[in-house]
Design a protein around this motif. Structure first.
Motif, PDB file in Angstrom:
ATOM      1  N   PRO A 164      -6.951   3.410   1.953  1.00 31.90           N
ATOM      2  CA  PRO A 164      -5.738   2.676   1.559  1.00 31.90           C
ATOM      3  C   PRO A 164      -5.538   2.709   0.048  1.00 31.90           C
ATOM      4  CG  PRO A 164      -7.459   1.161   2.286  1.00 31.90           C
ATOM      5  CD  PRO A 164      -7.944   2.539   2.611  1.00 31.90           C
ATOM      6  N   TYR A 206       0.856  -1.183   0.000  1.00 31.47           N
ATOM      7  CA  TYR A 206       0.000   0.000   0.000  1.00 31.47           C
ATOM      8  C   TYR A 206       0.895   1.236   0.000  1.00 31.47           C
ATOM      9  CZ  TYR A 206      -3.769  -3.200   1.147  1.00 31.47           C
ATOM     10  OH  TYR A 206      -4.674  -4.228   1.092  1.00 31.47           O
ATOM     11  N   ASP A 250      -4.550   0.664  -2.620  1.00 33.67           N
ATOM     12  CA  ASP A 250      -4.338  -0.725  -3.036  1.00 33.67           C
ATOM     13  C   ASP A 250      -3.891  -0.751  -4.498  1.00 33.67           C
ATOM     14  OD1 ASP A 250      -4.305  -3.443  -3.072  1.00 33.67           O
ATOM     15  OD2 ASP A 250      -6.467  -3.729  -2.876  1.00 33.67           O
TER      16      ASP A 250
END
Length: 855
Positions: free
Chosen positions: A181, A165, A183
């Motif tokens: 986050p 991440y 990703d």
């Protein structure tokens, strides 16, 4: 009959710096594209998604890289040059597709091939996820440096961490920052090649025992470092270097005690502990957070990298023939290790551990090799940003390294005592071990002592290091201290992001500036050519219209494209003084409200950047800007004279759209706090004027372009020192400046937050009672300078001529120049313009000449 307007595709085809697409090359791209769609992605045109088309194109472009990549490694193996190892915990790469096509010179054929297939290449480019493995300037600088090292033909390797991440995605919800986050690997990464066969062990914890052979680190916990290689192509020289990023994997064996307890499932689940090391990038910029996981990340990267460096040194082509190469005498002649800030500074004790405990060298020999191989770049003077690791943490996590650091420090203290006998205060100041409060290791001191060169990143910053932060060390070793002013790559930051302006320039002076940015000086005489001035103005206007379309789509806000685009994009931090910019917005708003019919030069103020998740003052600044935007943008009296936009989730790919469209670049940090800045250089190169203080690289920018082509205001570094000596009192400025007082009273009184009038009390109190960065002292000068900006903008030709002088003076700020200086003055290598043969020019199959591992 009037000529029909050119489509975006036709405009791109016309751009001279990209060349003309050859028919046979276009056919080849289409064939490879369809082949990847079918065989790699297992799709046909009936079910393929836009993302499938992006990956098919990315794999097609990567195919053009692979031959160059392997051939480059073969070339290094055959020639055995000195290798440069750039160690950085951050690489803010952004997107790779466009950059790779440009550096390989295949953009025209890819564009034409996609067009013939009924696809829009710009839409495909926008699908690519940013590789956001960095916080801001330091990580983006590392990315620019990799581009320049490949373009200059240096045998260079970037080493870092493959964070699962990256920097968080920023959402603005109800005017406040929310972190999500990042990703970025969810759909895969077309550019990386995993190398599981070359995994290396990394140790943590354990204890140290003394044996007849010396110290031994035992009972450690092991994890594995798996390399992922990413190609770094140089600009049209067929060189392709490598960025190697490490990912943490659990060791293959289980802990047997779990089996004895029958806890098989738990044993599998606990493998996550090791793999968490490379899970996420720490999102702090210019702030040190002493967490164990962060230290683990730093050591993990360093330990894996140094094993790789030593393996490559030993297995070089001449290593098996020449007995001298099997010793480490020639190590500093073949290896240069550059520490990007103190984050990789554990490289110094780790290299010593390898030499002492594994290779059996004497201390003197090991230390001599370590110092001659390592160099350290400092990136900040802010005390809260300097790394100081608690001894208790090091003792637990890396006990052998703590012993080595103590030994290094003891020997260093002997050197200091010899030079300044009985000066215990100086010894205390220079020691790596800080005894006050919790015992800590000062990593900057370790880095200076363990490196043969220490550099700052702008002339002013390097002088500050010598005069204050590292004054004691400079007095001991003046020859170690250097300056290397930062730079940016002109490939991404002009050619890629601003094709319209690139073409205008190339039509007048050719395209040599792409790899020799100093050639932009040839534009200076054209400042008197009205036709050229208008072409530059037209290019800027086109970029502004494109950005306005984007803002309309993303924020549903109508932008006056004839207004002055006033932009401040960077990490949100008190020292960067976005709050001062916000107060100026309120001043302009109040002036319009007071005299609606008074002439006013229209402005669109854009601020973008992320605040560290735990940095509450920075998050309050974002909330205030959004609150001011709500009031300003919905006031019918203001209309389109003033708009305020907060640019959500600022990142490399958004910068590539914002910077070319900007008129004014805000570089307004307190003098002496910004080490360099590189955003300031990107704006300058793209023809935006700078309003700023005499801080960081602004000082050198002014020298290059002339003071008449930049808007400088406020205190210089000596003025700031003088102010602090006089016991600076922000309230004096509050009471003596009615416009400033009104702004702060409005904020405190809830004018911009009627639903929560107390919302910004803490922010106002910070400014009035704890104004660390002297915002109040510089504010009146800032507003006055902004008035001058408006006056000049009201004369478009005069403004455009200043813009051209900025572009013409940008040559110094190429990262090619920066890297050339590092190469000659620190690494002891010479850049070259050797163009390697293209893969189809290589006679015969030479892949058998590679060593047993990919270089």
């Amino acid at each position: 009959m009037a000529a029909s307007p050119l489509s975006d595709h036709d405009k791109r085809k016309q751009i001279s710096v990209r060349g003309i697409a050859q028919v046979e090359n276009v056919a080849g791209v289409k064939k490879t594209f369809n082949r990847h769609l079918h065989y790699t992605l297992v799709k046909d045109r009936n079910v393929a998604t836009p993302r499938d088309y992006f990956f098919a194109l990315a794999y097609t472009v990567r195919d053009h890289l692979v031959g160059r990549w392997i051939r480059t490694q073969q070339y290094y193996y055959e020639k055995d040059p000195k290798r440069i190892y750039y160690l950085s915990l951050e690489y803010y790469m952004g997107r790779s597709l466009s950059n790779t096509m440009i550096n390989l010179g295949i953009q025209s054929e890819c564009d034409e091939a996609m067009y013939q297939l009924g696809l829009d290449i710009e839409e495909l480019e926008d699908i690519e996820e940013d590789a956001g493995l960095g916080n801001g300037g330091l990580g983006r600088l590392a990315a620019c440096f990799l581009d320049s090292m490949a373009t200059l033909g240096l045998a260079a390797y970037g080493y870092g961490i493959r964070y699962e991440y990256g920097i968080f995605a920023q959402k603005i919800k109800d005017g406040a920052q929310i972190e999500e986050p990042d990703d970025w690997l969810r759909f895969g990464n077309a550019w990386e090649k995993a190398r599981p066969e070359y995994m290396l062990p990394v140790n943590f914890y354990g204890r140290v025992i003394q044996t007849e052979q010396g110290a031994k680190w035992v009972d450690t916990q092991k994890c594995l470092a798996m390399p992922y290689d990413v190609p770094i192509p140089g600009y049209r020289n067929n060189t392709c270097n490598t960025m190697r990023l490490w990912s943490a994997k659990s060791q293959l064996q289980f802990d047997l005690k779990f089996f004895n307890d029958g806890e098989y499932v738990q044993a599998v689940l606990d493998r996550n502990h090791a793999e968490n090391i490379t899970r996420v990038l720490y999102p702090n910029d210019n702030f040190f957070e002493g967490k164990e996981l962060r230290l683990k990340q730093e050591y993990f990267m360093v330990a894996a990298t140094l094993q790789d460096i030593i393996r490559r040194f030993k297995s070089s082509r001449f290593g098996c023939r020449d007995p001298v190469r099997t010793s480490f005498d020639t190590f500093p002649d073949k290896v240069a290790i550059q520490l990007n800030d103190t984050h990789p500074s554990m490289a110094i004790p780790e290299l010593m551990r390898i030499f002492l405990d594994i290779e059996g060298l004497t201390w003197e020999k090991a230390w001599d090799i370590t110092v001659r191989s390592c160099a350290y770049t400092n990136h900040t003077v802010l005390p809260e940003a300097l790394e100081r690791w608690p001894v208790s943490l090091l003792e637990n996590l890396l006990p052998r390294h703590l012993q080595i650091i103590y030994e290094i420090n003891a020997k260093f203290m002997d050197v200091v005592a010899k030079k300044w006998p009985d000066n215990f205060d100086r010894m205390r100041r220079m020691s790596m071990v800080e005894e006050e409060g919790e015992k800590r290791i000062n990593m900057a001191h370790l880095s200076i002592v363990g490196a043969h060169a220490v550099n700052g990143v702008a002339a002013l910053h390097s002088e500050i290091l010598k005069a204050s932060l590292f004054k004691d060390f400079y007095e001991l070793w003046p020859e170690r201290f250097q300056n290397k002013t930062n730079g940016i790559t002109p490939r991404r930051w002009l050619l890629l992001c601003n094709p319209t302006l690139s073409d205008v320039i190339a039509e007048r002076i050719g395209d040599s500036w792409i790899s020799h940015l100093e050639d932009l000086r040839q534009l200076e005489p054209l400042v008197l050519n009205d036709m050229f001035v208008r072409e530059v103005m037209t290019a800027k206007q086109e970029n502004k219209m494109k950005l306005a379309e984007l803002l309309k789509k993303d924020y549903n806000i109508n932008i006056n494209t004839s207004s002055l685009f006033d932009v401040q994009v960077k990490r949100i931090h008190e020292y960067k003084r976005q709050l001062m910019n916000c107060l100026h917005m309120i001043v302009m708003y109040n002036r319009i409200k007071k005299n609606p019919n008074h002439p006013f030069v229209a402005r669109t103020v854009m601020i973008g950047g992320k605040a560290a998740p735990g940095y509450h003052t920075a998050k309050d600044i974002i909330r205030l800007i959004c609150a001011v935007a709500r009031v300003v943008n919905n006031d019918p009296i203001v209309g389109d004279k003033l708009k305020v936009v907060y640019l959500e989730n600022y990142r490399v790919s958004l910068a590539e759209k914002v910077i070319p469209a900007s008129d004014l670049s805000e570089q307004i940090s307190l003098a002496g706090t910004e080490a360099s800045g590189t955003g300031n250089m990107k704006f300058m190169l793209n023809g935006a004027l700078t309003i700023g203080t005499l801080d960081g690289a602004n000082v050198e920018m002014r020298e290059e372009m002339g003071p008449e082509n930049i808007f400088i205001f406020g205190m210089n570094i000596d003025d700031v020192d003088e102010l602090h000596k006089k016991n600076y009192n922000p309230m004096d400025y509050y009471n003596s400046n009615p416009e400033l007082k009104l702004c702060l009273d409005q904020i405190r009184g809830g004018y911009f937050s009627p639903n929560d009038p107390c919302s910004f009390h803490n922010l106002v109190d910070t400014v009035l009672y704890n104004d660390r960065f002297c915002l109040m002292a510089d504010f009146a000068a800032y507003v006055k300078c902004q008035e001058r900006v408006s006056e000049v903008y009201a004369n478009p030709m005069a403004w455009a001529r200043m813009c051209i002088m900025n572009i013409a003076a940008s040559g110094k700020f190429s990262s090619d120049r920066t890297i050339t200086e590092y190469a000659r003055e620190i690494w002891g290598v010479e850049p070259n313009d050797v163009k390697l043969p293209a893969p189809n020019e290589v006679k015969g199959d030479k892949t058998t000449q590679l060593p047993s591992t990919f270089e």
